[in-house]
Design a protein around this motif. Structure first.
Motif, PDB file in Angstrom:
ATOM      1  N   ASP A  37      85.534  31.668  64.255  1.00 43.81           N
ATOM      2  CA  ASP A  37      85.668  31.594  65.716  1.00 43.81           C
ATOM      3  C   ASP A  37      86.229  30.240  66.138  1.00 43.81           C
ATOM      4  N   LEU A  38      85.767  29.176  65.496  1.00 42.35           N
ATOM      5  CA  LEU A  38      86.249  27.835  65.812  1.00 42.35           C
ATOM      6  C   LEU A  38      87.762  27.754  65.639  1.00 42.35           C
ATOM      7  N   ILE A  39      88.246  28.267  64.507  1.00 40.13           N
ATOM      8  CA  ILE A  39      89.678  28.178  64.206  1.00 40.13           C
ATOM      9  C   ILE A  39      90.486  29.102  65.092  1.00 40.13           C
ATOM     10  N   VAL A  40      89.995  30.328  65.289  1.00 45.02           N
ATOM     11  CA  VAL A  40      90.719  31.289  66.123  1.00 45.02           C
ATOM     12  C   VAL A  40      90.864  30.786  67.552  1.00 45.02           C
ATOM     13  N   ASN A  41      89.829  30.136  68.046  1.00 40.05           N
ATOM     14  CA  ASN A  41      89.842  29.654  69.427  1.00 40.05           C
ATOM     15  C   ASN A  41      90.466  28.270  69.567  1.00 40.05           C
ATOM     16  N   CYS A  42      90.902  27.696  68.453  1.00 35.41           N
ATOM     17  CA  CYS A  42      91.516  26.367  68.485  1.00 35.41           C
ATOM     18  C   CYS A  42      92.834  26.430  69.250  1.00 35.41           C
ATOM     19  N   LYS A  43      93.018  25.520  70.200  1.00 37.76           N
ATOM     20  CA  LYS A  43      94.249  25.473  70.985  1.00 37.76           C
ATOM     21  C   LYS A  43      95.318  24.609  70.305  1.00 37.76           C
ATOM     22  N   GLY A  44      94.885  23.879  69.276  1.00 34.05           N
ATOM     23  CA  GLY A  44      95.825  23.038  68.543  1.00 34.05           C
ATOM     24  C   GLY A  44      96.127  23.625  67.181  1.00 34.05           C
ATOM     25  N   LEU A  65      97.704  29.573  55.287  1.00 33.84           N
ATOM     26  CA  LEU A  65      97.213  29.732  56.658  1.00 33.84           C
ATOM     27  C   LEU A  65      98.379  29.875  57.635  1.00 33.84           C
ATOM     28  N   ALA A  66      99.390  29.017  57.466  1.00 37.51           N
ATOM     29  CA  ALA A  66     100.535  29.050  58.381  1.00 37.51           C
ATOM     30  C   ALA A  66     101.278  30.376  58.312  1.00 37.51           C
ATOM     31  N   SER A  67     101.331  30.972  57.119  1.00 31.56           N
ATOM     32  CA  SER A  67     102.076  32.225  56.951  1.00 31.56           C
ATOM     33  C   SER A  67     101.263  33.450  57.327  1.00 31.56           C
ATOM     34  N   THR A  68      99.985  33.244  57.648  1.00 28.41           N
ATOM     35  CA  THR A  68      99.130  34.377  58.015  1.00 28.41           C
ATOM     36  C   THR A  68      98.574  34.237  59.431  1.00 28.41           C
ATOM     37  N   LEU A 168      89.150  31.726  53.879  1.00 29.33           N
ATOM     38  CA  LEU A 168      89.406  31.379  55.281  1.00 29.33           C
ATOM     39  C   LEU A 168      90.584  32.190  55.823  1.00 29.33           C
ATOM     40  N   ALA A 169      91.680  32.200  55.050  1.00 31.61           N
ATOM     41  CA  ALA A 169      92.893  32.880  55.512  1.00 31.61           C
ATOM     42  C   ALA A 169      92.640  34.364  55.747  1.00 31.61           C
ATOM     43  N   VAL A 170      91.941  35.014  54.819  1.00 27.97           N
ATOM     44  CA  VAL A 170      91.692  36.454  54.937  1.00 27.97           C
ATOM     45  C   VAL A 170      90.742  36.756  56.092  1.00 27.97           C
ATOM     46  N   CYS A 171      89.703  35.941  56.235  1.00 31.36           N
ATOM     47  CA  CYS A 171      88.771  36.139  57.357  1.00 31.36           C
ATOM     48  C   CYS A 171      89.490  35.984  58.699  1.00 31.36           C
ATOM     49  N   LEU A 172      90.395  35.005  58.763  1.00 30.45           N
ATOM     50  CA  LEU A 172      91.150  34.773  59.996  1.00 30.45           C
ATOM     51  C   LEU A 172      92.118  35.920  60.263  1.00 30.45           C
ATOM     52  N   MET A 173      92.731  36.445  59.200  1.00 28.84           N
ATOM     53  CA  MET A 173      93.622  37.595  59.369  1.00 28.84           C
ATOM     54  C   MET A 173      92.851  38.788  59.924  1.00 28.84           C
ATOM     55  N   LYS A 175      90.049  38.705  61.647  1.00 30.52           N
ATOM     56  CA  LYS A 175      89.630  38.408  63.019  1.00 30.52           C
ATOM     57  C   LYS A 175      90.772  38.632  64.003  1.00 30.52           C
ATOM     58  N   ARG A 176      91.975  38.266  63.589  1.00 30.73           N
ATOM     59  CA  ARG A 176      93.144  38.392  64.474  1.00 30.73           C
ATOM     60  C   ARG A 176      93.780  39.784  64.396  1.00 30.73           C
ATOM     61  N   GLU A 177      93.255  40.640  63.521  1.00 28.31           N
ATOM     62  CA  GLU A 177      93.861  41.962  63.290  1.00 28.31           C
ATOM     63  C   GLU A 177      95.330  41.795  62.910  1.00 28.31           C
ATOM     64  N   PHE A 178      95.553  40.866  61.995  1.00 27.92           N
ATOM     65  CA  PHE A 178      96.897  40.519  61.516  1.00 27.92           C
ATOM     66  C   PHE A 178      97.474  41.690  60.730  1.00 27.92           C
ATOM     67  N   LYS A 179      98.679  42.148  61.107  1.00 31.05           N
ATOM     68  CA  LYS A 179      99.283  43.341  60.505  1.00 31.05           C
ATOM     69  C   LYS A 179     100.495  42.979  59.645  1.00 31.05           C
TER      70      LYS A 179
END
Length: 323
Positions: A37-44, A65-68, A168-173, A175-179
């Motif tokens: 949540d911290l990373i997803v909501n990060c504005k930077g 991370l950048a590519s996902t 981290l990368a997979v959890c973030l993907m 969370k974002r419903e990365f397709k």
């Protein structure tokens, strides 16, 4: 020395450490949900930092991370202390990596991060290390044994560190419903990008096509075929509507006929009603599937009136890397 056995031992040692780390997640204090949540909501940006082998692994983690879908880059701590600290903004998050948790160059920037109230996620072997104590969130990368025969060179530990970056990368993907489409947009030159973005119109041959009328004699059509360099001749009627296709296969079959004549009309030996598509915006990968399914080399693209727009040759797809 049986190097095959040694290789097997290295792989099993590192695999064992990954399994131990997975089992420890239930007992670790880190709340992955809060980190995500911290990373997803990060504005930077998520800035990864570390030195030595940790820095090399950190570079890979930042790239993943950048590519996902997570805006991220790697910053070397030494460069940060010599002017690049300004690259870290107040809305950023820092992921610091140090197996010992005591890397001098990394420790030097920690007070400055605290001064600017920058959230810090740490990867180290102990929460009691300096890096661990500074961290807002701690990710345990401790291993019981390095795969190195001296138990010293970073091997199992770097593998685990990289794996935790993947976590981290997979959890973030998730969370974002990365397709797939999102991934391809970050990799337009990759194979997936080509599958999802390259269209028939991007590869279509439209100029100087070998086109003849249905009354054309076979001997004249063969000349046109040779000049066209696609191994086929497209036959159209008086309204420019595609009615047939003469392929080199059709020509060979005609040559085997007892009553073969170069003076016959092309329509007598050409394939009637060849496979046509009227969607030039079709994905090139889908067009390849059509070519493979129909076992043809040339796909003819027409408009809604079946007038010729262009052709797509299987070689064009192969050269473009379409799969």
């Amino acid at each position: 020395m049986n190097y095959k056995e040694l290789a097997k031992e290295v792989l099993l040692t590192e695999a064992n450490e990954l399994e131990i780390a997975a089992q420890k997640l239930d007992n670790d204090e880190i709340d992955f949900e809060k980190v995500v949540d911290l990373i997803v909501n990060c504005k930077g940006k998520l800035i990864v930092t570390g030195v030595g082998k940790s820095g090399l692994v950190g570079t890979k983690i930042a790239a993943t991370l950048a590519s996902t879908g997570t805006s991220s880059f790697f910053l070397h701590p030494t460069e940060a202390m010599h002017g690049d600290l300004g690259m870290i903004g107040k809305e950023d998050i820092v992921l610091g990596i140090s197996y010992s948790g005591e890397s001098e160059e990394l420790i030097q920037i920690l007070p400055h991060l605290k001064r600017f109230d920058i959230p810090l996620i740490a990867m180290a072997r102990s929460k009691e290390s300096t890096l661990g104590k500074y961290a807002d969130f701690f990710m345990n990368i401790n291993v019981t044994k390095e795969a190195c025969p001296l138990d010293t060179a970073p091997t199992s530990s770097t593998t685990l560190t990289m794996a935790m970056g993947d976590v981290l990368a997979v959890c973030l993907m998730k969370k974002r419903e990365f397709k797939k489409e999102d991934f391809a947009s970050f990799h337009p030159g990759g194979s997936l990008g080509k599958q999802l973005f390259v269209k028939v119109d991007d590869l279509l041959r439209k100029d100087n096509l070998p086109v003849v009328s249905r009354e054309t004699k076979l001997k004249d059509a063969i000349v046109t075929m040779s000049e066209g360099r696609i191994g086929s001749v497209i036959v159209v009627d008086e309204n420019k509507k595609v009615v047939a296709l003469l392929s080199d296969g059709d020509l060979r079959r005609a040559l085997m006929s007892d009553n073969f004549s170069l003076d016959c009309s092309i329509e007598e030996v050409a394939t009637k009603n060849p496979k046509l598509i009227n969607d030039k915006n079709l994905l090139a990968s889908d067009a390849l599937h059509i070519i493979e399914d129909y076992k043809i080399q040339l796909l003819i693209v027409v408009d809604s009136s079946e007038n010729l727009v262009g052709v797509l040759h299987i070689h064009d797809l192969i050269e473009a890397g379409i799969k």
